[in-house]
Design a protein around this motif. Structure first.
Motif, PDB file in Angstrom:
ATOM      1  N   SER A 121       0.817  -1.220   0.000  1.00  0.00           N
ATOM      2  CA  SER A 121       0.000   0.000   0.000  1.00  0.00           C
ATOM      3  C   SER A 121       0.846   1.263   0.000  1.00  0.00           C
ATOM      4  O   SER A 121       0.389   2.315  -0.464  1.00  0.00           O
ATOM      5  N   GLY A 122       2.101   1.166   0.490  1.00  0.00           N
ATOM      6  CA  GLY A 122       2.958   2.345   0.524  1.00  0.00           C
ATOM      7  C   GLY A 122       3.237   2.919  -0.847  1.00  0.00           C
ATOM      8  O   GLY A 122       3.529   4.114  -0.980  1.00  0.00           O
ATOM      9  N   GLY A 123       3.174   2.090  -1.882  1.00  0.00           N
ATOM     10  CA  GLY A 123       3.388   2.577  -3.242  1.00  0.00           C
ATOM     11  C   GLY A 123       2.108   2.937  -3.960  1.00  0.00           C
ATOM     12  O   GLY A 123       2.133   3.188  -5.162  1.00  0.00           O
ATOM     13  N   LEU A 124       0.981   2.929  -3.227  1.00  0.00           N
ATOM     14  CA  LEU A 124      -0.306   3.194  -3.855  1.00  0.00           C
ATOM     15  C   LEU A 124      -0.961   4.476  -3.374  1.00  0.00           C
ATOM     16  O   LEU A 124      -1.627   5.162  -4.144  1.00  0.00           O
ATOM     17  N   VAL A 125      -0.809   4.786  -2.089  1.00  0.00           N
ATOM     18  CA  VAL A 125      -1.552   5.898  -1.487  1.00  0.00           C
ATOM     19  C   VAL A 125      -0.629   6.693  -0.572  1.00  0.00           C
ATOM     20  O   VAL A 125       0.175   6.118   0.162  1.00  0.00           O
ATOM     21  N   GLU A 126      -0.753   8.021  -0.638  1.00  0.00           N
ATOM     22  CA  GLU A 126      -0.120   8.912   0.335  1.00  0.00           C
ATOM     23  C   GLU A 126      -1.190   9.820   0.914  1.00  0.00           C
ATOM     24  O   GLU A 126      -2.008  10.375   0.168  1.00  0.00           O
ATOM     25  N   ILE A 127      -1.181   9.964   2.233  1.00  0.00           N
ATOM     26  CA  ILE A 127      -2.143  10.831   2.905  1.00  0.00           C
ATOM     27  C   ILE A 127      -1.403  12.032   3.472  1.00  0.00           C
ATOM     28  O   ILE A 127      -0.440  11.882   4.225  1.00  0.00           O
ATOM     29  N   VAL A 128      -1.847  13.220   3.090  1.00  0.00           N
ATOM     30  CA  VAL A 128      -1.195  14.460   3.487  1.00  0.00           C
ATOM     31  C   VAL A 128      -2.165  15.266   4.329  1.00  0.00           C
ATOM     32  O   VAL A 128      -3.320  15.448   3.957  1.00  0.00           O
ATOM     33  N   GLY A 129      -1.666  15.758   5.447  1.00  0.00           N
ATOM     34  CA  GLY A 129      -2.508  16.588   6.307  1.00  0.00           C
ATOM     35  C   GLY A 129      -1.784  16.879   7.596  1.00  0.00           C
ATOM     36  O   GLY A 129      -0.820  16.205   7.956  1.00  0.00           O
ATOM     37  N   GLN A 130      -2.246  17.882   8.323  1.00  0.00           N
ATOM     38  CA  GLN A 130      -1.544  18.269   9.542  1.00  0.00           C
ATOM     39  C   GLN A 130      -1.597  17.174  10.604  1.00  0.00           C
ATOM     40  O   GLN A 130      -0.741  17.096  11.469  1.00  0.00           O
ATOM     41  N   ARG A 131      -2.599  16.320  10.546  1.00  0.00           N
ATOM     42  CA  ARG A 131      -2.659  15.258  11.558  1.00  0.00           C
ATOM     43  C   ARG A 131      -2.160  13.913  11.032  1.00  0.00           C
ATOM     44  O   ARG A 131      -2.100  12.957  11.768  1.00  0.00           O
ATOM     45  N   CYS A 440       5.472  19.479  -5.418  1.00  0.00           N
ATOM     46  CA  CYS A 440       6.828  19.428  -5.987  1.00  0.00           C
ATOM     47  C   CYS A 440       7.410  18.022  -5.890  1.00  0.00           C
ATOM     48  O   CYS A 440       8.019  17.520  -6.837  1.00  0.00           O
ATOM     49  N   LEU A 441       7.235  17.383  -4.728  1.00  0.00           N
ATOM     50  CA  LEU A 441       7.798  16.046  -4.532  1.00  0.00           C
ATOM     51  C   LEU A 441       7.125  15.025  -5.433  1.00  0.00           C
ATOM     52  O   LEU A 441       7.736  14.026  -5.809  1.00  0.00           O
ATOM     53  N   ALA A 442       5.861  15.266  -5.752  1.00  0.00           N
ATOM     54  CA  ALA A 442       5.128  14.321  -6.597  1.00  0.00           C
ATOM     55  C   ALA A 442       5.585  14.367  -8.037  1.00  0.00           C
ATOM     56  O   ALA A 442       5.166  13.539  -8.845  1.00  0.00           O
ATOM     57  N   THR A 443       6.462  15.314  -8.382  1.00  0.00           N
ATOM     58  CA  THR A 443       6.926  15.431  -9.768  1.00  0.00           C
ATOM     59  C   THR A 443       7.641  14.167 -10.216  1.00  0.00           C
ATOM     60  O   THR A 443       7.452  13.680 -11.332  1.00  0.00           O
ATOM     61  N   ASN A 444       8.472  13.612  -9.341  1.00  0.00           N
ATOM     62  CA  ASN A 444       9.253  12.429  -9.694  1.00  0.00           C
ATOM     63  C   ASN A 444       8.738  11.162  -9.046  1.00  0.00           C
ATOM     64  O   ASN A 444       9.295  10.088  -9.263  1.00  0.00           O
ATOM     65  N   PHE A 445       7.706  11.282  -8.207  1.00  0.00           N
ATOM     66  CA  PHE A 445       7.177  10.088  -7.556  1.00  0.00           C
ATOM     67  C   PHE A 445       5.685  10.284  -7.352  1.00  0.00           C
ATOM     68  O   PHE A 445       5.271  11.055  -6.512  1.00  0.00           O
ATOM     69  N   GLU A 446       4.900   9.622  -8.154  1.00  0.00           N
ATOM     70  CA  GLU A 446       3.462   9.811  -8.083  1.00  0.00           C
ATOM     71  C   GLU A 446       2.790   8.501  -7.707  1.00  0.00           C
ATOM     72  O   GLU A 446       2.808   7.543  -8.473  1.00  0.00           O
ATOM     73  N   PRO A 447       2.187   8.428  -6.516  1.00  0.00           N
ATOM     74  CA  PRO A 447       1.419   7.241  -6.177  1.00  0.00           C
ATOM     75  C   PRO A 447       0.118   7.214  -6.960  1.00  0.00           C
ATOM     76  O   PRO A 447      -0.211   8.167  -7.675  1.00  0.00           O
ATOM     77  N   ASN A 448      -0.632   6.163  -6.851  1.00  0.00           N
ATOM     78  CA  ASN A 448      -1.927   6.114  -7.529  1.00  0.00           C
ATOM     79  C   ASN A 448      -2.900   7.129  -6.954  1.00  0.00           C
ATOM     80  O   ASN A 448      -3.779   7.606  -7.647  1.00  0.00           O
ATOM     81  N   LEU A 449      -2.774   7.418  -5.669  1.00  0.00           N
ATOM     82  CA  LEU A 449      -3.731   8.299  -5.027  1.00  0.00           C
ATOM     83  C   LEU A 449      -3.029   9.188  -4.005  1.00  0.00           C
ATOM     84  O   LEU A 449      -2.265   8.697  -3.159  1.00  0.00           O
ATOM     85  N   LEU A 450      -3.289  10.489  -4.078  1.00  0.00           N
ATOM     86  CA  LEU A 450      -2.865  11.445  -3.061  1.00  0.00           C
ATOM     87  C   LEU A 450      -4.104  11.885  -2.296  1.00  0.00           C
ATOM     88  O   LEU A 450      -5.080  12.357  -2.896  1.00  0.00           O
ATOM     89  N   VAL A 451      -4.080  11.721  -0.978  1.00  0.00           N
ATOM     90  CA  VAL A 451      -5.207  12.101  -0.140  1.00  0.00           C
ATOM     91  C   VAL A 451      -4.805  13.308   0.690  1.00  0.00           C
ATOM     92  O   VAL A 451      -3.786  13.276   1.389  1.00  0.00           O
ATOM     93  N   PHE A 452      -5.611  14.375   0.627  1.00  0.00           N
ATOM     94  CA  PHE A 452      -5.363  15.580   1.414  1.00  0.00           C
ATOM     95  C   PHE A 452      -6.489  15.717   2.440  1.00  0.00           C
ATOM     96  O   PHE A 452      -7.658  15.875   2.078  1.00  0.00           O
ATOM     97  N   ASP A 453      -6.108  15.626   3.701  1.00  0.00           N
ATOM     98  CA  ASP A 453      -7.080  15.701   4.794  1.00  0.00           C
ATOM     99  C   ASP A 453      -7.152  17.136   5.317  1.00  0.00           C
ATOM    100  O   ASP A 453      -6.277  17.573   6.068  1.00  0.00           O
ATOM    101  N   GLU A 454      -8.185  17.870   4.898  1.00  0.00           N
ATOM    102  CA  GLU A 454      -8.409  19.249   5.333  1.00  0.00           C
ATOM    103  C   GLU A 454      -7.144  20.091   5.145  1.00  0.00           C
ATOM    104  O   GLU A 454      -6.703  20.821   6.030  1.00  0.00           O
ATOM    105  N   ILE A 455      -6.561  19.945   3.952  1.00  0.00           N
ATOM    106  CA  ILE A 455      -5.357  20.704   3.631  1.00  0.00           C
ATOM    107  C   ILE A 455      -5.644  22.198   3.559  1.00  0.00           C
ATOM    108  O   ILE A 455      -4.732  23.038   3.614  1.00  0.00           O
ATOM    109  N   ASP A 456      -6.938  22.550   3.446  1.00  0.00           N
ATOM    110  CA  ASP A 456      -7.325  23.956   3.359  1.00  0.00           C
ATOM    111  C   ASP A 456      -7.686  24.541   4.718  1.00  0.00           C
ATOM    112  O   ASP A 456      -8.257  25.628   4.788  1.00  0.00           O
TER     113      ASP A 456
END
Length: 551
Positions: A121-131, A440-456
């Motif tokens: 799963s580490g090569g499929l999904v990344e979750i980004v957020g303050q928590r 920027c980091l996703a330029t050279n490494f793109e998983p299948n899914l990027l998840v942003f948890d309340e990034i706004d």
């Protein structure tokens, strides 16, 4: 790309099947509707630790499955091959939670360990957020992220590090052995001298012990053998047989052949007696020991046994001890010569490692400048035109990843010194830094899914609109899923999902979470709710349409 997420009896979810599509997918809903629950369930099937209360029915089972479409040559296919799971363009991750808190994981319906599930799963999904995102906020992960951005191959520096470490360990072991041998050298030389002087032979102690017992019994044995020899000689059996033959010769002619057989038997008896006499005479010579012979054998035997006790071995093993000590003495001289060779190899290995690490540092420094430049271009579009970002490289203890320490630093106001991301930025600024950095980091490494948890979180108005536009641009390269409370961000979505709660009548009025894909009209209603609150007004709907038309 994540195509489907199925949840059964987890937290507040009764049964849910949620289909996702390429582009920007947005989840919205009132506070407490269950958006975070969906991310927790997604994290569960990705291999996150089980949290208390995740099982909806304490006496039943809960399960989450996630389906993915894989492109040709996707890195996850190599991971699947390494664990013996057939890889196809369709991948299914599944994890079941038992009432006792234990879980069972499956990859393509093949049971696997939790570690394997996380590797896949580490090569499929990344979750980004303050928590969630510790990688961006924790300096301990910044080195890996920079290498990921640079596409760095660490195999060469790791190989040189392993060689340097092995040379160092071999040299240390050789020096320790020489120190031990030097302390034992005096004893070894003394013991070798004793053994060389005695020169024990294989099986000698046992042979000497038998010989000593024979010598001690020799006097009694010789007396008996002498009596036997005398009784067979001319004064004994031989003489009597000879006399009997003489007597029979006088009667031989008149017996008319009746004594011929007797004569033959007596001749044979004389021959056997002669043979017996020779054997007995030889035996007498063997048992002809002097007291000095016995003393010499006993002294030799006692010397062997005394030395055997000193070395705590059986006497017959003394030749092995002698050879071992000679080998150890030779090894002392050989190891001292070997140390010089090992020291030279160590110097050469260190030189090779330092050179490789220096090249790696230069590649990282160049990648850091490139990342800084890309961030400089990203930040203004997120209303952070006065902010600065810097990739800081410093020396670190040598290791398999080189000798660099990497930290991402930022400053949000002109004239302020740069500092760690999580210390210098407010909640809203930090969210935008995370989005820019991940873009920027996703330029050279793109998983299948990027998840942003309340990034706004903490932003609104034009800034929120900028965040939404940046997410939309990012979703053109990779599938993006966003949990948001911002109507400006939601308006940028390709696919809009509404998360809500409802009562489950068959379950006695228990609460469950539902997710619905919104058609254009319902999407306007949801955006209007996000803009105006619980009461949706005509003005709010007009504002929602304006948001959508502005995209």
């Amino acid at each position: 790309m994540l195509t489907c997420l199925e949840i059964h009896d987890m937290i507040l979810v009764d049964q849910l099947e949620l289909e996702f599509r390429p582009g920007l997918n947005v989840l919205t809903g009132e506070t407490g509707a269950g958006k975070s629950i969906l991310l927790d369930c997604l994290g569960f099937v990705l291999g996150w630790n089980v949290q208390a209360g995740m099982l909806r029915n304490p006496e039943g089972f809960g399960e989450v499955s996630a389906s993915f479409d894989l492109s040709d040559g996707h890195p996850v296919l190599e991971t699947l091959d390494s664990i013996g799971v057939p890889g196809t363009s369709q991948l299914l991750l599944r994890r079941r939670l038992r009432p006792n808190g234990r879980t069972v994981a499956y990859v393509n319906d093949r049971r696997c360990t939790l570690e394997t599930l996380r590797d896949v799963s580490g090569g499929l999904v990344e979750i980004v957020g303050q928590r969630h995102d510790r990688g961006l906020l924790d300096p301990g992960f910044h080195l890996n992220l920079l290498d990921q951005f640079a596409g760095t191959d660490l195999s060469s520096v790791k190989c040189n590090w392993d060689n340097w470490r092995d040379c160092r360990e071999h040299l240390e072991a050789a020096r320790a052995q020489v120190d031990r041998d030097r302390r034992e050298t005096e004893f070894l030389r003394h013991a070798a001298g004793e053994l060389d002087e005695l020169a024990p032979r294989d099986g000698e102690a046992e042979r000497l012990d038998q010989e000593r017992r024979l010598m001690r019994a020799a006097e009694r044995i010789r007396d008996d053998v002498s009596r036997a020899w005398n009784s067979l000689g001319s004064q004994g059996a031989e003489g009597q047989i000879t006399q009997a033959i003489g007597w029979l010769n006088g009667a031989r002619t008149e017996a008319v052949g009746r004594l011929e057989s007797a004569f033959e038997a007596l001749d044979r008896a004389l021959e056997e007696l002669a043979l017996a006499e020779r054997e007995i005479a030889d035996c007498l010579e063997i048992f002809d020991y002097s007291p000095s012979d016995l003393e010499e054998v006993e002294e030799r035997l006692f010397a062997l046994r005394r030395l055997a006790r000193k070395h705590d071995v059986d006497p017959d093993r003394l030749p092995e001890v002698r050879e071992s000590i000679q080998t150890r003495l030779a090894a002392v001289e050989g190891t001292e010569a070997e140390i010089s060779d090992l020291a030279e190899k160590l110097r050469s290995a260190e030189t090779s490692y330092r050179a490789e690490a220096a090249q790696l540092s230069e590649r990282r420094r160049s990648a850091g400048h490139q990342l800084d430049s890309m961030m400089l271009g990203e930040l203004p579009s997120l209303k952070l035109q006065n902010a600065r970002f810097r990739t800081d490289l410093d020396d670190a203890p040598a290791g398999p990843k080189g000798s660099d320490a990497v930290r991402f630093l930022a400053a949000t106001n002109p004239g302020m010194p740069a500092g760690p991301l999580d210390r210098i930025a407010s909640g809203g600024e930090l969210s935008r830094f995370l989005l820019a950095l991940k873009a920027c980091l996703a330029t050279n490494f793109e998983p299948n899914l990027l998840v942003f948890d309340e990034i706004d979180r903490g932003v609104g108005g034009a800034t929120a609109n900028a965040v939404g536009r940046r997410l939309a641009t990012l979703s053109q390269r990779t599938q993006v899923l966003v949990v948001t409370h911002s109507p400006q961000v939601a308006a940028c979505a390709d696919h809009h999902f509404l998360v809500s709660k409802f009562d489950v009548e068959p379950r006695g009025g228990s609460t469950s979470v539902d997710v619905a894909r919104l058609d254009p009209e319902k999407r306007i209603d949801e955006l209007a709710r996000m803009l105006s609150g619980s009461e949706i007004t005509g003005e709010a709907r007009a504002a929602a349409r304006a948001l959508l038309s502005g995209q």
